[in-house]
Design a protein around this motif. Structure first.
Motif, mmCIF file in Angstrom:
data_model
loop_
_atom_site.group_PDB
_atom_site.id
_atom_site.type_symbol
_atom_site.label_atom_id
_atom_site.label_comp_id
_atom_site.label_asym_id
_atom_site.label_seq_id
_atom_site.Cartn_x
_atom_site.Cartn_y
_atom_site.Cartn_z
ATOM 1 N N PRO A 1 0.885 -1.382 0.102
ATOM 2 C CA PRO A 1 0.100 -0.079 0.065
ATOM 3 C C PRO A 1 0.842 1.296 0.117
ATOM 4 N N ASP A 2 2.011 1.238 0.506
ATOM 5 C CA ASP A 2 2.967 2.564 0.447
ATOM 6 C C ASP A 2 3.168 2.755 -0.869
ATOM 7 N N THR A 3 3.142 1.907 -1.924
ATOM 8 C CA THR A 3 3.843 2.225 -3.371
ATOM 9 C C THR A 3 2.652 3.022 -3.993
ATOM 10 N N PRO A 4 1.303 3.042 -3.800
ATOM 11 C CA PRO A 4 0.580 4.073 -4.371
ATOM 12 C C PRO A 4 0.527 5.030 -3.635
ATOM 13 N N LEU A 5 0.558 4.799 -2.273
ATOM 14 C CA LEU A 5 0.640 6.098 -1.421
ATOM 15 C C LEU A 5 1.445 7.097 -1.886
ATOM 16 N N LEU A 6 2.847 6.859 -1.842
ATOM 17 C CA LEU A 6 3.964 7.475 -2.213
ATOM 18 C C LEU A 6 3.838 8.337 -3.698
ATOM 19 N N VAL A 7 3.088 7.435 -4.344
ATOM 20 C CA VAL A 7 2.906 8.007 -5.931
ATOM 21 C C VAL A 7 1.940 9.203 -5.742
ATOM 22 N N PHE A 8 0.779 8.898 -5.010
ATOM 23 C CA PHE A 8 -0.002 9.827 -5.177
ATOM 24 C C PHE A 8 0.211 11.165 -4.001
ATOM 25 N N TRP A 9 0.903 10.798 -2.793
ATOM 26 C CA TRP A 9 1.811 11.743 -2.263
ATOM 27 C C TRP A 9 2.446 12.908 -3.150
ATOM 28 N N CYS A 10 3.397 12.296 -3.865
ATOM 29 C CA CYS A 10 4.303 13.078 -4.755
ATOM 30 C C CYS A 10 3.289 13.798 -5.562
ATOM 31 N N ALA A 11 2.318 13.338 -6.119
ATOM 32 C CA ALA A 11 1.622 13.980 -7.142
ATOM 33 C C ALA A 11 0.934 14.963 -6.328
ATOM 34 N N ALA A 12 0.096 14.698 -5.145
ATOM 35 C CA ALA A 12 -0.395 15.863 -4.467
ATOM 36 C C ALA A 12 0.646 17.111 -4.066
ATOM 37 N N LEU A 13 1.671 16.821 -3.660
ATOM 38 C CA LEU A 13 2.586 17.692 -3.564
ATOM 39 C C LEU A 13 2.896 18.610 -4.781
ATOM 40 N N TRP A 14 2.744 18.105 -5.720
ATOM 41 C CA TRP A 14 2.976 18.869 -7.283
ATOM 42 C C TRP A 14 1.926 19.650 -7.358
#
Length: 483
Positions: A123-136
């Motif tokens: 679950p950390d894999t999509p979490l980190l992807v969307f976390w980075c995208a939200a920061l963007w």
């Protein structure tokens, strides 16, 4: 932006993504990954352990590449590549003119936490992807002043929430920034912010509904971890947390993140740098939360992974030219360590015992074990194979021939929409020799032993028991098989 994303960086990212896809093919599937593969074959609005995004990723990947290691992991390397680009763009939007974007992405990719997450799906894999995208999205809002970016942020934050509950910390950090930074407070009264929040809540609504139908079991499990205490020493847990993060981030990058975040704090407090304030609000409160948790109980090594995207931005933006060689050394060291771990996991060139090799304990010998279990099942004339541990049951479902049913035991399986075995069927229960106490299955009779090993080095020993479905067992579920 085009200047900061020059061809060498793009080529390096493409090469790294290709290597990660190759590793996804070569590495054995871990028990947790096999468990999430079962989720992908039994899709639901949520699950006992986590929200459903990892199930959607494994379902999409296996639909494209089959029930294989590559299929289960396919979206991980691709998603992490996209997240790396978005993190670089976020850095450039927050700190234009510093050429810090590629450095931020490189530092994050050199951490073991991010590199392993790019290959082994959790679950950390999509979490980190969307976390980075939200920061963007927040960075673009800051750069442009266009309130429509709140709608994008709400969508991406909602997808992060569908990945893991700790995504709540991202929303908390951004709201804290809006409240604490005078130049950003105007957004608290704008409709776009609240519309973005509504979009995030709408994304998360299926998880809320599922929990309401299942006695709030997932919220209770994950929420109960916050503030929990145990009998261990607080100094021990704090030492484990700090030492573990230094290892998982690699020591130099861990140091860069701490120093960069400290410099961001100074820039916000002394120079009123609002972009630095965003990094501080997203990073520091969550870090303090994990430190507080470690005063009473163990913090799992992957939990603080959410700190590193913003901390790497801070390191890239605030560690100036004098740190360049150190940053290069940190990235090179992280790359070497990551490759060494992946090579050991895939090919085991160093014959280490289980206690010294976590790749053996978690990844080694599963296909051969399934072959041994299938041979024992046929010799016993059993109709199915059963297991008490969810990871073991999932590995067997993934590796046994499609015609061999795998039955999983335990209360968690009551929450899945999976069939139960028919009464009167006989089976072979496989149980780790490390488990104490009698089998959960009543009247289980000893029926031998099998060993999981890699290149002749034992990973785990299992006891076999003959069992029969009578109707008085713990909850039983027949797991999906390979297609």
């Amino acid at each position: 932006m085009a200047r900061t994303m020059r061809n060498p960086w793009v080529v390096a990212l493409l090469a790294l993504t290709a290597l990660r896809l190759a590793a996804a093919v070569l590495l054995p599937v871990s028990p947790d990954e096999a468990y999430y593969w079962v989720w992908g074959r039994a899709l639901a609005p949520s699950y006992y352990d986590h929200p459903p995004m990892v199930a959607l990723w494994t379902a999409a990947g296996t639909a494209l590449a089959g029930d294989t290691g590559l299929g289960i992991r396919l979206l991980g390397p691709l998603g992490v590549a996209a997240a790396s680009i978005l993190l670089a763009r976020a850095t450039e939007a927050l700190f234009p003119g510093r050429s810090a974007g590629p450095w931020a992405a490189a530092l994050l990719n050199a951490t073991l936490l991010f590199s392993a997450g790019a290959v082994l799906v959790t679950p950390d894999t999509p979490l980190l992807v969307f976390w980075c995208a939200a920061l963007w999205a927040v960075a673009e809002l800051y750069r442009s002043g266009d309130g429509r970016w709140w709608l994008v942020f709400g969508l991406l934050a909602g997808l992060a929430l569908l990945s893991k509950y700790t995504a709540l910390l991202l929303g908390f950090g951004v709201i804290l920034w809006l409240a604490a930074e005078p130049t950003m407070r105007r957004w608290l009264l704008r409709w776009q912010l609240w519309a973005g929040g509504a979009i995030a809540l709408l994304c998360f609504a299926p998880v809320i509904w599922w929990n309401s139908q299942h006695a709030w079991v997932s919220f209770a499990k994950q929420g109960g971890r916050a503030g929990s205490t145990s009998t261990g020493s607080s100094l021990r847990y704090l030492g484990e947390l700090i030492g573990g993060q230094a290892a998982l981030a690699t020591p130099l990058i861990f140091l860069f993140c701490i120093v960069g975040t400290a410099l961001a704090c100074r820039a916000w407090l002394r120079q009123r740098d609002a972009a630095a304030g965003l990094l501080v609000c997203v990073t520091v409160p969550s870090a303090l939360l994990f430190l507080w948790q470690a005063t009473g109980s163990r913090v799992q090594g992957n939990w603080p992974a959410i700190l590193y995207p913003s901390a790497c931005i801070a390191a890239a933006a605030f560690l100036g030219p004098g740190w360049r060689r150190w940053k290069q050394a940190g990235i090179a060291f992280g790359a070497v360590v990551t490759v060494a771990v992946l090579v050991q996991a895939a090919f085991s060139p160093i014959p280490l015992p289980r206690r010294n090799d976590p790749t053996l304990a978690r990844l080694g010998g599963w296909p051969a074990l399934a072959a041994s279990v299938e041979q024992a099942r046929r010799a016993q004339g059993a109709q199915f194979v059963a297991a008490e541990e969810y990871g073991l049951a999932s590995e067997l479902a993934l590796h046994l021939p499609p015609g061999t049913p795998v039955v999983a035991l335990g209360d968690r399986w009551d929450l899945f929409d999976l069939p139960a075995p028919r009464a009167g069927q006989t089976g072979l229960l496989i149980r780790s020799g490390r488990r104490s106490g009698p089998p959960l299955w009543p009247d289980a009779q000893p029926a031998g032993e099998v060993v999981r090993a890699r290149d002749g080095i034992e990973a785990e020993r299992y006891r076999l028991h003959a069992v029969r479905v009578e109707g008085s067992e713990p909850p039983l579920a027949v797991l999906p098989s390979r297609r």
